[in-house]
Design an enzyme around this catalytic site. Structure first.
Site, PDB file in Angstrom:
ATOM      1  N   LYS A 180      12.350  -4.155   7.816  1.00 29.05           N
ATOM      2  CA  LYS A 180      11.574  -5.380   7.591  1.00 29.05           C
ATOM      3  C   LYS A 180      10.615  -5.087   6.442  1.00 29.05           C
ATOM      4  O   LYS A 180       9.563  -4.488   6.635  1.00 29.05           O
ATOM      5  CB  LYS A 180      10.792  -5.743   8.861  1.00 29.05           C
ATOM      6  CG  LYS A 180      10.528  -7.218   9.061  1.00 29.05           C
ATOM      7  CD  LYS A 180       9.746  -7.876   7.949  1.00 29.05           C
ATOM      8  CE  LYS A 180       8.249  -7.695   8.080  1.00 29.05           C
ATOM      9  NZ  LYS A 180       7.490  -8.231   6.930  1.00 29.05           N
ATOM     10  N   GLY A 233       1.414   0.900   6.910  1.00 28.50           N
ATOM     11  CA  GLY A 233       0.644  -0.302   6.621  1.00 28.50           C
ATOM     12  C   GLY A 233      -0.784  -0.149   7.095  1.00 28.50           C
ATOM     13  O   GLY A 233      -1.320   0.973   7.157  1.00 28.50           O
ATOM     14  N   SER A 234      -1.396  -1.264   7.450  1.00 34.61           N
ATOM     15  CA  SER A 234      -2.819  -1.258   7.774  1.00 34.61           C
ATOM     16  C   SER A 234      -3.079  -0.726   9.189  1.00 34.61           C
ATOM     17  O   SER A 234      -2.194  -0.746  10.053  1.00 34.61           O
ATOM     18  CB  SER A 234      -3.366  -2.677   7.648  1.00 34.61           C
ATOM     19  OG  SER A 234      -2.698  -3.521   8.550  1.00 34.61           O
ATOM     20  N   GLY A 238      -0.984  -1.400  12.582  1.00 33.47           N
ATOM     21  CA  GLY A 238      -0.458  -0.183  13.218  1.00 33.47           C
ATOM     22  C   GLY A 238      -0.778  -0.148  14.712  1.00 33.47           C
ATOM     23  O   GLY A 238       0.061   0.213  15.535  1.00 33.47           O
ATOM     24  N   GLU A 255       1.891   5.496   9.663  1.00 28.50           N
ATOM     25  CA  GLU A 255       1.186   6.023   8.479  1.00 28.50           C
ATOM     26  C   GLU A 255       0.293   4.903   7.988  1.00 28.50           C
ATOM     27  O   GLU A 255       0.755   3.892   7.476  1.00 28.50           O
ATOM     28  CB  GLU A 255       2.214   6.456   7.442  1.00 28.50           C
ATOM     29  CG  GLU A 255       1.647   7.422   6.439  1.00 28.50           C
ATOM     30  CD  GLU A 255       1.077   6.711   5.238  1.00 28.50           C
ATOM     31  OE1 GLU A 255      -0.133   6.340   5.296  1.00 28.50           O
ATOM     32  OE2 GLU A 255       1.818   6.493   4.265  1.00 28.50           O
ATOM     33  N   CYS A 289      -1.711   4.673  -0.062  1.00 26.26           N
ATOM     34  CA  CYS A 289      -2.271   5.185   1.193  1.00 26.26           C
ATOM     35  C   CYS A 289      -3.030   6.474   0.943  1.00 26.26           C
ATOM     36  O   CYS A 289      -4.078   6.715   1.514  1.00 26.26           O
ATOM     37  CB  CYS A 289      -1.163   5.475   2.188  1.00 26.26           C
ATOM     38  SG  CYS A 289      -0.053   4.094   2.427  1.00 26.26           S
ATOM     39  N   GLU A 386     -11.297   2.052   3.651  1.00 27.97           N
ATOM     40  CA  GLU A 386     -10.199   2.078   2.684  1.00 27.97           C
ATOM     41  C   GLU A 386     -10.230   0.771   1.898  1.00 27.97           C
ATOM     42  O   GLU A 386     -10.136  -0.320   2.472  1.00 27.97           O
ATOM     43  CB  GLU A 386      -8.862   2.222   3.408  1.00 27.97           C
ATOM     44  CG  GLU A 386      -7.714   2.401   2.438  1.00 27.97           C
ATOM     45  CD  GLU A 386      -6.374   2.583   3.131  1.00 27.97           C
ATOM     46  OE1 GLU A 386      -6.120   1.876   4.118  1.00 27.97           O
ATOM     47  OE2 GLU A 386      -5.585   3.422   2.662  1.00 27.97           O
TER      48      GLU A 386
HETATM   49  P1  ADP Z   1      -1.277  -4.884   4.203  1.00 31.68           P
HETATM   50  O1  ADP Z   1      -2.566  -5.268   4.848  1.00 31.68           O
HETATM   51  O2  ADP Z   1      -1.380  -3.716   3.340  1.00 31.68           O
HETATM   52  O3  ADP Z   1      -0.523  -6.042   3.619  1.00 31.68           O
HETATM   53  P2  ADP Z   1       0.074  -4.890   6.699  1.00 31.68           P
HETATM   54  O4  ADP Z   1      -0.211  -3.841   7.689  1.00 31.68           O
HETATM   55  O5  ADP Z   1      -0.468  -6.257   6.936  1.00 31.68           O
HETATM   56  O6  ADP Z   1      -0.361  -4.303   5.314  1.00 31.68           O
HETATM   57  O7  ADP Z   1       1.632  -5.056   6.475  1.00 31.68           O
HETATM   58  C1  ADP Z   1       2.546  -3.996   6.450  1.00 31.68           C
HETATM   59  C2  ADP Z   1       3.858  -4.454   7.055  1.00 31.68           C
HETATM   60  O8  ADP Z   1       3.619  -4.836   8.404  1.00 31.68           O
HETATM   61  C3  ADP Z   1       4.447  -5.684   6.376  1.00 31.68           C
HETATM   62  O9  ADP Z   1       5.868  -5.576   6.361  1.00 31.68           O
HETATM   63  C4  ADP Z   1       4.017  -6.820   7.291  1.00 31.68           C
HETATM   64  O10 ADP Z   1       4.865  -7.932   7.238  1.00 31.68           O
HETATM   65  C5  ADP Z   1       4.114  -6.135   8.643  1.00 31.68           C
HETATM   66  N1  ADP Z   1       3.294  -6.770   9.693  1.00 31.68           N
HETATM   67  C6  ADP Z   1       2.144  -7.472   9.543  1.00 31.68           C
HETATM   68  N2  ADP Z   1       1.715  -7.940  10.734  1.00 31.68           N
HETATM   69  C7  ADP Z   1       2.613  -7.536  11.668  1.00 31.68           C
HETATM   70  C8  ADP Z   1       2.724  -7.683  13.088  1.00 31.68           C
HETATM   71  N3  ADP Z   1       1.827  -8.361  13.802  1.00 31.68           N
HETATM   72  N4  ADP Z   1       3.773  -7.091  13.712  1.00 31.68           N
HETATM   73  C9  ADP Z   1       4.688  -6.374  12.999  1.00 31.68           C
HETATM   74  N5  ADP Z   1       4.646  -6.216  11.677  1.00 31.68           N
HETATM   75  C10 ADP Z   1       3.622  -6.769  10.997  1.00 31.68           C
END
Ligand code: ADP
Length: 484
Positions: A180, A233-234, A238, A255, A289, A386
């Site tokens: 995804k 991701g964030s 996470g 991560e 990151c 961050e």
């Molecule tokens: P950023 O804040 O850097 O955009 P995110 O953590 O929001 O990073 O996004 C990283 C990935 O996680 C993306 O592919 C995003 O679509 C996905 N994502 C965001 N929210 C959710 C969620 N609630 N469940 C699963 N995946 C998610």
């Protein structure tokens, strides 16, 4: 401009080797952050599309992919690596337009993706089990087995590198993947999956479902047919992913970024350190990151380092990705808002230098000026949070103990470096710094493909890259045979 590049259908999912329109029939706009223009529409995958992708992955495990030997998997990955190199220019341009990454940096990401395929292709048949001495009359051995279906939820900042390290290692161990990509940048994920298919990866071994995090991402993280989730991701997302996967007792690798320090002592080779000090903060416009956003400098060389870094900052230029400046735009207008809000919180700080946005850069692009602050209190929000933008803070310190205290004072622990000519100090610092990777007299944002990478605390857990990733993407079965 709209793109329909490299034989991909960006408004579709790639499931079981076929381009499939999302079941809801909906799409999302994809924007070029260099000028704010519309690149194309992408698929808005939903739970039903994730169901189909998981089923396709399961079918691949029950088909030729599941029956492939480790050597055959390795050969396919090596071929994919070569095919990636053959498409290097197209992939780099696609990534530059989608992420806003300067072309040279996008090209480096393509090469890293190819290198991951080469590394994991070569490693696929070199992961062994063990024989274990046990009771008289027994032979006991272990088998390394794939988890099964692995879910990969990735961000927009380094799509190709993160696909390389997670999908590459998962495929090497014989898993089948559902990927995804981020809604802000998913074109190279689709292009890579197509390249992999053309290079001989069986249908269903890698499925890609673009879409929103709260829809496609959440559906993947909570799917009962998925056996492992890797997420980059964030921190906030996470935590959610860990909960969603935890409900099915599915293991996760997380991560989640960091606030990585570089620690410069009085006896360091400052000229050698300088390019690393600055580049580790501005690479990919700081949206990394493992960006080094805190520079801790001992007082004897503090003024010298501040002046030299300020010089470099003054010369930095941000502009359209395809023009290949030092920095491109941030990935989106939303990210620009986030970084601008952080910069506003630095209003009372000593801003020593800023780079410029080129005069020709479109006003509609998501540009920010790279910014360097000095004398920042270690507990200031800019020294703790961050930022994910081209912002670095300089912090002075007196001695080693204070350096360690400040370096370890954030909730993160991803990467750190120590610059010093004193070997004993290097060894002490390597042990004392809270980080998954410590660099001595160098800094590698994330390091090479061979080097295990991951963090502790809010930086996450589990290790990707290198051989460690192969262990993470597999499980151990113990076989105890009694033969008398
Ligand atoms: P950023 O804040 O850097 O955009 P995110 O953590 O929001 O990073 O996004 C990283 C990935 O996680 C993306 O592919 C995003 O679509 C996905 N994502 C965001 N929210 C959710 C969620 N609630 N469940 C699963 N995946 C998610």
């Amino acid at each position: 401009m709209t793109v329909r590049p490299m034989n991909i259908d960006p408004d579709k999912c790639l499931i079981g080797g076929a381009w499939i329109a999302p079941t809801g029939g909906q799409t999302l706009p994809l924007t070029n952050p260099s000028d704010g223009s519309r690149l194309c529409q992408i698929a808005r995958g939903q739970g039903a599309d994730i169901d189909a992708a998981v089923a396709a992955a399961e079918a691949a495990l029950n088909g030729p992919w599941g029956q492939a030997t480790a050597a055959e998997r390795g050969r396919i990955l090596a071929k994919i690596g070569r095919a990636v190199q053959d498409h290097a220019d197209e992939l780099a341009r696609l990534e530059a337009m989608d992420v806003g990454k300067p072309l040279k940096q996008a090209r480096a990401d393509v090469m890293a993706l190819a290198r991951y395929m080469e590394f994991y292709g070569g490693a696929a048949d070199k992961v062994h089990g063990a024989t274990i001495p046990y009771l008289d009359g027994y032979t006991v051995y272990t088998l390394r087995e794939p988890h099964g279906v692995t879910g990969h939820i990735i961000p927009w900042n380094y799509p190709m590198q993160i696909i390389g390290r997670s999908v590459g290692a998962a495929l090497a161990m014989g898993n089948a993947c559902v990927l995804k990509p981020a809604e802000e940048a998913c074109l190279t994920a689709l292009a890579f999956a197509r390249i992999a298919q053309q290079a001989g990866l069986p249908d269903g071994a890698l499925n890609v479902v673009p879409g929103l995090g709260a829809e496609a991402g959440a559906a993947l993280a909570s799917h009962t047919g998925v056996h492992h989730i890797s997420f980059t991701g964030s921190v906030g997302v996470g935590k959610l992913i860990q909960q969603q996967a935890g409900a099915n007792v599915v293991p996760v690798t997380l991560e989640l970024g960091g606030k990585s320090p570089q620690v410069v002592f009085d006896d360091a080779d400052i000229d050698a350190a300088l390019p690393f000090l600055v580049n580790a903060g501005i690479q990919n416009a700081g949206q990394t990151c493992s960006a080094s956003s805190r520079i801790l400098v001992q007082r004897g060389v503090y003024d010298q380092v501040v002046a030299a870094m300020a010089d470099r900052y003054g010369a930095l230029r941000a502009g359209p990705a395809l023009e290949d400046h030092d920095l491109g735009p941030l990935v989106s207008a939303r990210q620009k808002e986030i970084v601008s809000a952080f910069l506003a919180q630095g209003a009372g700080l000593h801003c020593v230098a800023q780079g410029q946005v080129t005069a020709e850069a479109p006003q509609t692009g998501a540009y920010v000026q790279p910014t360097l602050f000095a004398d920042v209190p270690p507990d200031h929000v800019l020294a703790q949070d961050e930022i994910f933008g081209p912002v670095q803070v300089l912090i002075p310190f007196d001695d080693e103990a204070e350096a360690i205290r400040i370096a370890n004072s954030t909730p993160f622990g991803l990467v750190a470096s120590c610059w010093s000519a004193n070997g004993a100090r290097q060894m002490r610092m390597a042990r004392a710094l809270r980080a998954g990777q410590v660099f001595l007299n160098n800094y590698g944002a994330g390091g090479g493909v061979e080097l295990p990478f991951g963090g502790s605390g809010l930086s996450g857990h589990g290790r990707e890259k290198g051989f460690e990733a192969l262990y993470g993407f597999s499980t151990v079965k113990t076989v105890a045979a009694f033969h008398g």
